[in-house]
Design an enzyme around this catalytic site. Structure first.
Site, short mmCIF file in Angstrom:
data_model
loop_
_atom_site.label_atom_id
_atom_site.label_comp_id
_atom_site.label_asym_id
_atom_site.label_seq_id
_atom_site.Cartn_x
_atom_site.Cartn_y
_atom_site.Cartn_z
N HIS A 262 -3.62 17.44 5.66
CA HIS A 262 -3.58 15.99 5.48
C HIS A 262 -2.30 15.32 5.94
CE1 HIS A 262 -7.27 15.05 3.18
NE2 HIS A 262 -7.18 16.31 2.77
N LYS B 167 -1.45 -0.12 0.15
CA LYS B 167 -1.39 1.33 0.32
C LYS B 167 -0.16 1.80 -0.44
CE LYS B 167 -1.40 0.59 4.75
NZ LYS B 167 -2.17 1.56 5.50
N ARG B 168 0.03 3.11 -0.58
CA ARG B 168 1.24 3.59 -1.23
C ARG B 168 2.47 3.07 -0.47
NH1 ARG B 168 0.76 7.46 -5.56
NH2 ARG B 168 3.00 7.57 -5.40
N LYS C 193 4.92 4.13 6.28
CA LYS C 193 3.87 3.10 6.36
C LYS C 193 4.46 1.74 6.75
CE LYS C 193 0.96 5.54 2.99
NZ LYS C 193 -0.32 5.77 3.66
N THR D 1 -7.72 5.66 5.47
CA THR D 1 -9.12 5.33 5.18
C THR D 1 -9.23 3.87 4.73
OG1 THR D 1 -8.76 6.38 3.02
CG2 THR D 1 -10.01 7.63 4.66
N LYS E 152 -12.08 0.70 5.47
CA LYS E 152 -12.65 -0.18 4.44
C LYS E 152 -12.51 -1.64 4.86
CE LYS E 152 -11.57 3.39 1.15
NZ LYS E 152 -10.56 3.96 0.25
#
Length: 842
Positions: A378, A569-570, A575, A677, A681
Site C-alpha cells: 500500500h 484526507k489524513r 498529501k 480512493t 468517490k
C-alpha cells in the site's frame, strides 16, 4: 404554488431504494414495536431516541439473520474455495443505512418509521461510526467486503475488535485535540459474540528441540473471543461474515504464579492481556515499532489461522468432526490476502502450524504457504515500511524468529544460485537487515512467502517493480501484479447521493449499481439539456443540505453558490495540504489587491486527522485554521473566499461532504500516493478533480479524458530528475513574487499576530528540507486553479465536464477490483447469481 418536496417525498419516488409495499411496512411496524417493547420492558416506560434507533436496527437485523444462516449453509453444501481477507483495519462507518440499501428495505423502513411518528434520518444519526481504521487502507477493506458479498464469493474479513477506534478530533483554538472513541459505550446491535469459537494465542516462552519435533513452551496465553458482523451483498440474499477478535485473559491468568496475597493484583493484571484489543494505533503511512502493536499483529493472525484450519478440516455444516485431514489441498480451498504487511506473521505462523503441529516436512509446508498467501503493498514511503527489531521478536515470538531465519536462509541460498557472487544483492534481498540493529523487513517476508504481490494502482505497481522491490521483481517477475483500487457504488453513490443515483437510473436503468461500467452510456446524454440541468440541480441541493449541516453543527454560514473546493484526507506532508494553503493565501492577496474584480467565490474546506505524534501535521492544521481566522474575518473579502476546517473527518462526514463538493483536491507529489480512493468517490459524485499525475489519478484521467480533469505539476519522471540534481526551494521563492509574499506572511506572523514565529518550523521545513517539493508545483497549481475558476463561471460547460467524469467511473468500482483479485490471484469465479431468500422454497 406547489409546496417543495420533503426528503420523505423524494425518497418515496426513488426506485433504487426499494419498494415500500404495504405488507413490508406493516411487518416492519410490528417488528419495530416488538423490539421496542423488549427494550423498555426491562426498567423504563419512556422511550429515548436511542431506544428507537436500537429497535430499528434490530428490526433490520432480523432480515439479515435468516439470509446469514442460509448463506453459510449454502457454502457448506457447495464447499467452494474461501478467501480470507486479513487486515488490522476495517473502517466500516455506520451499518444501518447500508444494510437497508443492500436489502432494498430503505423505502419500507422510511414509511414505517414515518407512520410511527419518527424521522428515520434522526434515528440513523444516533449510530456511532465503527472507526476501526485510519484512512484509505481500512476503508478499502470495508469496500472489499461489500463487493465480495455482492459478487457471491465465500469471503471472510478477519481483524481486531478494537474497544477504541480512531480518536475523535476536536479543534480547540485552532489546534487538534484527541478524544477517545468509545464507540461501544451503548452496545453494538450489529455484532454477535461467538464464545464457542474462542481460541488461545501464545506469547513469550522458549523453544525446545526434541526428538518428537519442536515445542514452544512456557508461553503466556491470551484468549481470542470472536465477534461476528454480517456483511450483506447487494440484493442477492448473500450475507458474509466479518469476524473481529477481542482479547480476554484466561480464568487462571497470573493466579498460578501468586501466593494467596497476590490474588487481587492478579485479577487486576488481567487488563494487561486484554489491552491487546484495546485501541487502534492512529498512524497512517508511518511505522511505530511498539511491542503492543506486534502483539496485535500476531493476535489477529494466530486466532484467524486456527479458525481457517478448523473450518478447512470440518467443512460440513453444523459438524465439529474433522472430515478433511490432508492439508496438502489447503491452497485449493483457501486463499489468504494480506492487507499490507501488518498481518505478515500469517506466513511464519502457518509454517509453524504445518511443521510443528501437523508434522509436515518443510518443503511441503512451504509450498502450501506460498500457494495460499498473497500480499498487497500500500505504500512506497520508507517510514511506513515495517521493520521489526530482532530482539523484540526473540522475546515475544521466539519460534517465529527461528522460522523466519530458516525461510531467509533458504531464500538467500536460492538467490545466491541465481546471481553467483553478487553479495550486495544478497544483502539487499535478505529478510534480515543488519544496518543499525538487526531488523526483520516484513515486506521482504511477504514477497518471499506469497505467490502474488500487487500494488494498488498501475503507476504504483510499476514504481514498486522499478524501485523498492526491483531485486525481487528481477528474480520472480511472475509474482508481481496490479490491482487498481475501487470503491463500492452502494455506499458511495446509492446511499450517500440518492438524488444523483436516481437521475442516472432514470436515464440508464438500475443495473449500473452492480455493473458500474454501464455509466459510460451516460455519454449519450452529455449534450442533453434536461440531463445537464438535472445533474446540476442535484449538486445544488446537496450543497444546500451540507450548508445547513455546517450551520447547525459548526455555526458557520457559507455561500451555497460559491465553488465548494474540498481536500479531505489524513494530514500528511506528502498529501501537500500546504500547497492548498499557499493557493488560499495567494487568492486572498489577489482579492485584497483588487476586490472589485469579478472573482469566482470559493468555500475552501480542508479536513482530516493528524497522527497524535506527528508534530508537522498538527502544525499544518494550526496553519489552516489560522489562515481561516484572518480570511473569514476580513470585510474586504466578504463572501468571495471562506476557509473551513472540517472537524473530525470520518466515514459519516465523507458521506455528507463528498456529494456536495465541486472541486476535489488530489495534489500529492507524483510517486507518493499509492492509489487514493477518495479521488474516486468525488469523481463518482460529480466533482471535478484538480490533481497531479499520481496514484489512480492517472487512470481517472485515462478513463474520463485528460481534458476533463485539471492535471498539473511534475510527473514521476520529473520528480526523479529533480532528485538527481537536487531540489532548491529558494530558487522558486526568489523567482515567484506571489509565493514569496505568501511565505513572508506565514513567517512574519501575519496569520499568527500574537506569536509571530509560531510557524517557524513549517517555514524552515518548506525552505530547507521539503521532501515533497511543494514550491516546485506551486506555479503550475496556481495557473490551473485559475482555469478552474474560469470554467466554474460557465455552469453548463462545467456540468458537461462533470458528466464526462461520472461516465468514466466504471473502472473504479470495487466490484471490478475484486473480480480481478478473484480470477487472477485467488483462483475463484465471481457470480451475480441470487441465492434463495430464507422465506423462498429452496
Amino acid at each position: 404554488m406547489a409546496k417543495p418536496l420533503t426528503d420523505q417525498d423524494k425518497r418515496k419516488q426513488i426506485s433504487v431504494r426499494g419498494l415500500a409495499g404495504v405488507e413490508n411496512v406493516t411487518d416492519l411496524k410490528t417488528n419495530f414495536n416488538r423490539h421496542l417493547h423488549f427494550t423498555l420492558v426491562k426498567d423504563r416506560n419512556v422511550a429515548t431516541k436511542r431506544d428507537y434507533y436500537f429497535a430499528l436496527a434490530n428490526t433490520v437485523r432480523d432480515f439479515l439473520v435468516g439470509r446469514w444462516i442460509r448463506t453459510q449453509q449454502h457454502y457448506y453444501e457447495k464447499d467452494p474455495k474461501r478467501v480470507y481477507y486479513l487486515s488490522l483495519e476495517f473502517y466500516m462507518g455506520r451499518t444501518l443505512q447500508n444494510t437497508m440499501v443492500n436489502l432494498a428495505l430503505e423505502n419500507a423502513c422510511d414509511e414505517a418509521t414515518y407512520q410511527l411518528g419518527l424521522d428515520m434520518e434522526e434515528l440513523q444519526d444516533i449510530e456511532e461510526d465503527a472507526g476501526l481504521g485510519n484512512g484509505g487502507l481500512g476503508r478499502l477493506a470495508a469496500c472489499f467486503l461489500d463487493s465480495m458479498a455482492s459478487l457471491g464469493l465465500a469471503a471472510y474479513g478477519y481483524g481486531i475488535r478494537y474497544e477504541f477506534g480512531i480518536f475523535n478530533q476536536k479543534i480547540v483554538d485552532g489546534w487538534q485535540v484527541e478524544e477517545a472513541d468509545d464507540w461501544l459505550r451503548y452496545g453494538n446491535p450489529w455484532e454477535k459474540a461467538r464464545p464457542e469459537y474462542m481460541r488461545p494465542v501464545h506469547y513469550y516462552g522458549r523453544v525446545e528441540h526434541t526428538a518428537e519435533g519442536v515445542k514452544w513452551v512456557d508461553t503466556q496465553v491470551v484468549l481470542a473471543l470472536p465477534y461476528d458482523t454480517p456483511v450483506p451483498g447487494y440484493r442477492n440474499n448473500i450475507v458474509n461474515t466479518m469476524r473481529l477478535w477481542s482479547a480476554k485473559a484466561p480464568c487462571d491468568f497470573n493466579l498460578k504464579d501468586f501466593n494467596v496475597g497476590g490474588y487481587i493484583q492478579a485479577v487486576l493484571d488481567r487488563n494487561l492481556a486484554e489491552n491487546i484489543s484495546r485501541v487502534l494505533y492512529p498512524n497512517d503511512n508511518f511505522f511505530e515499532g511498539k511491542e503492543l502493536r506486534l502483539k496485535q499483529e500476531y493476535f489477529v493472525v494466530a486466532a484467524t489461522l486456527q479458525d481457517i484450519i478448523r473450518r478447512f478440516k470440518a467443512s460440513k455444516f453444523g459438524s465439529t468432526e474433522f472430515v478433511r485431514l490432508d492439508l496438502s489441498t489447503l491452497p485449493e480451498k483457501v486463499a489468504i490476502q494480506l492487507n499490507d504487511t501488518h498481518p505478515a506473521l500469517a506466513i511464519p505462523e502457518l509454517m509453524r502450524t504445518l511443521v510443528d503441529i501437523e508434522k509436515l516436512d518443510w518443503d511441503k509446508a512451504w509450498d502450501i504457504v506460498v500457494r495460499t498467501c498473497a500480499y498487497t503493498n500500500h505504500t512506497v514511503l520508507p517510514e511506513a515500511l515495517e521493520r521489526w527489531p530482532v530482539d523484540l521478536f526473540h522475546n515475544l515470538l521466539p519460534r517465529h524468529l527461528e522460522i523466519i531465519y530458516e525461510i531467509n536462509s533458504r531464500h538467500l541460498e536460492r538467490i545466491g544460485k541465481l546471481y553467483p557472487g553478487d553479495l550486495d544483492r544478497l544483502r539487499r534481498m535478505s529478510l534480515i537487515e543488519e544496518a543499525d540493529g538487526k531488523k526483520i523487513n516484513m515486506a521482504h517476508l511477504c514477497i518471499v512467502g506469497s505467490h502474488a504481490v500487487n500494488g494498488v494502482a498501475r503507476i504504483h505497481s510499476e514504481i514498486i517493480k522499478a524501485t523498492v522491490f526491483k531485486d525481487f521483481y528481477e528474480s520472480d517477475p511472475e509474482k508481481f501484479q496490479n490491482k487498481t483500487n475501487g470503491i463500492t457504488p452502494r455506499r458511495w453513490l446509492v446511499m450517500c447521493n440518492p438524488g444523483l443515483a436516481e437521475v442516472i437510473a432514470e436515464r440508464i436503468g438500475e443495473e449500473y449499481i452492480r455493473d458500474l461500467d454501464q455509466l459510460k452510456t451516460l455519454l449519450e446524454f452529455v449534450d442533453d439539456d434536461t440531463f445537464i440541468r438535472d445533474v446540476a440541480k442535484v449538486k445544488q441541493e446537496n450543497k444546500m443540505k451540507f450548508s445547513a449541516y455546517l450551520e447547525e453543527h459548526y455555526k458557520v454560514k457559507i455561500n451555497p453558490n460559491s465553488m465548494f473546493d474540498v481536500q479531505v484526507k489524513r494530514i500528511h506532508e506528502y498529501k501537500r495540504q500546504l500547497l492548498n494553503c499557499l493557493h488560499i493565501i495567494t487568492l486572498y492577496n489577489r482579492i485584497k489587491k483588487d476586490p472589485k474584480k469579478s472573482w469566482t467565490p470559493r468555500t475552501i474546506m480542508i479536513g482530516g486527522k493528524a497522527a497524535p505524534g506527528y508534530h508537522t501535521a498538527k502544525m499544518i492544521i494550526k496553519l489552516i485554521t489560522s489562515i481561516g481566522d484572518i480570511v473569514n474575518n476580513d470585510p474586504v473579502v466578504g463572501d468571495l473566499l471562506k476557509v473551513i476546517y472540517l472537524e473530525n473527518y470520518r466515514v459519516t462526514l465523507a458521506e455528507k461532504v463528498i456529494p456536495a463538493s465541486d472541486l476535489s483536491e488530489q495534489i500529492s507529489t507524483a510517486g507518493t500516493e499509492a492509489s487514493g480512493t477518495g479521488n474516486m468517490k468525488f469523481m463518482l459524485n460529480g466533482a471535478l478533480t484538480i490533481g497531479t499525475m499520481d496514484g489512480a489519478n492517472v487512470e481517472m484521467a485515462e478513463e474520463a479524458g485528460e481534458e476533463n480533469l485539471f492535471i498539473f505539476g511534475m510527473r514521476v519522471a520529473d520528480v526523479e530528475a529533480m532528485d538527481k540534481i537536487g531540489y532548491d526551494a529558494a530558487s522558486y521563492y526568489n523567482r515567484l513574487p506571489e509565493l514569496k509574499q505568501a511565505m513572508d506572511q506565514i513567517s512574519g506572523g501575519f496569520f499568527s499576530p500574537g506569536q509571530p514565529d509560531l510557524f517557524r518550523d513549517l517555514v524552515n521545513m518548506l525552505m530547507q528540507h521539503d521532501r515533497f517539493k511543494v514550491f516546485a508545483d506551486y506555479e503550475a497549481y496556481i495557473q490551473t486553479q485559475d482555469r478552474v475558476s474560469t470554467l466554474y463561471k460557465d455552469p453548463k460547460a462545467w456540468t458537461k465536464m462533470v458528466i464526462h467524469n461520472i461516465a468514466g467511473c466504471g473502472k473504479f468500482s470495487s466490484d471490478r477490483t475484486i473480480s480481478q483479485y478473484a480470477r487472477e490471484i485467488w483462483g475463484m469465479e465471481p457470480s451475480l447469481e441470487k441465492i434463495a431468500a430464507p422465506d423462498d422454497p429452496r
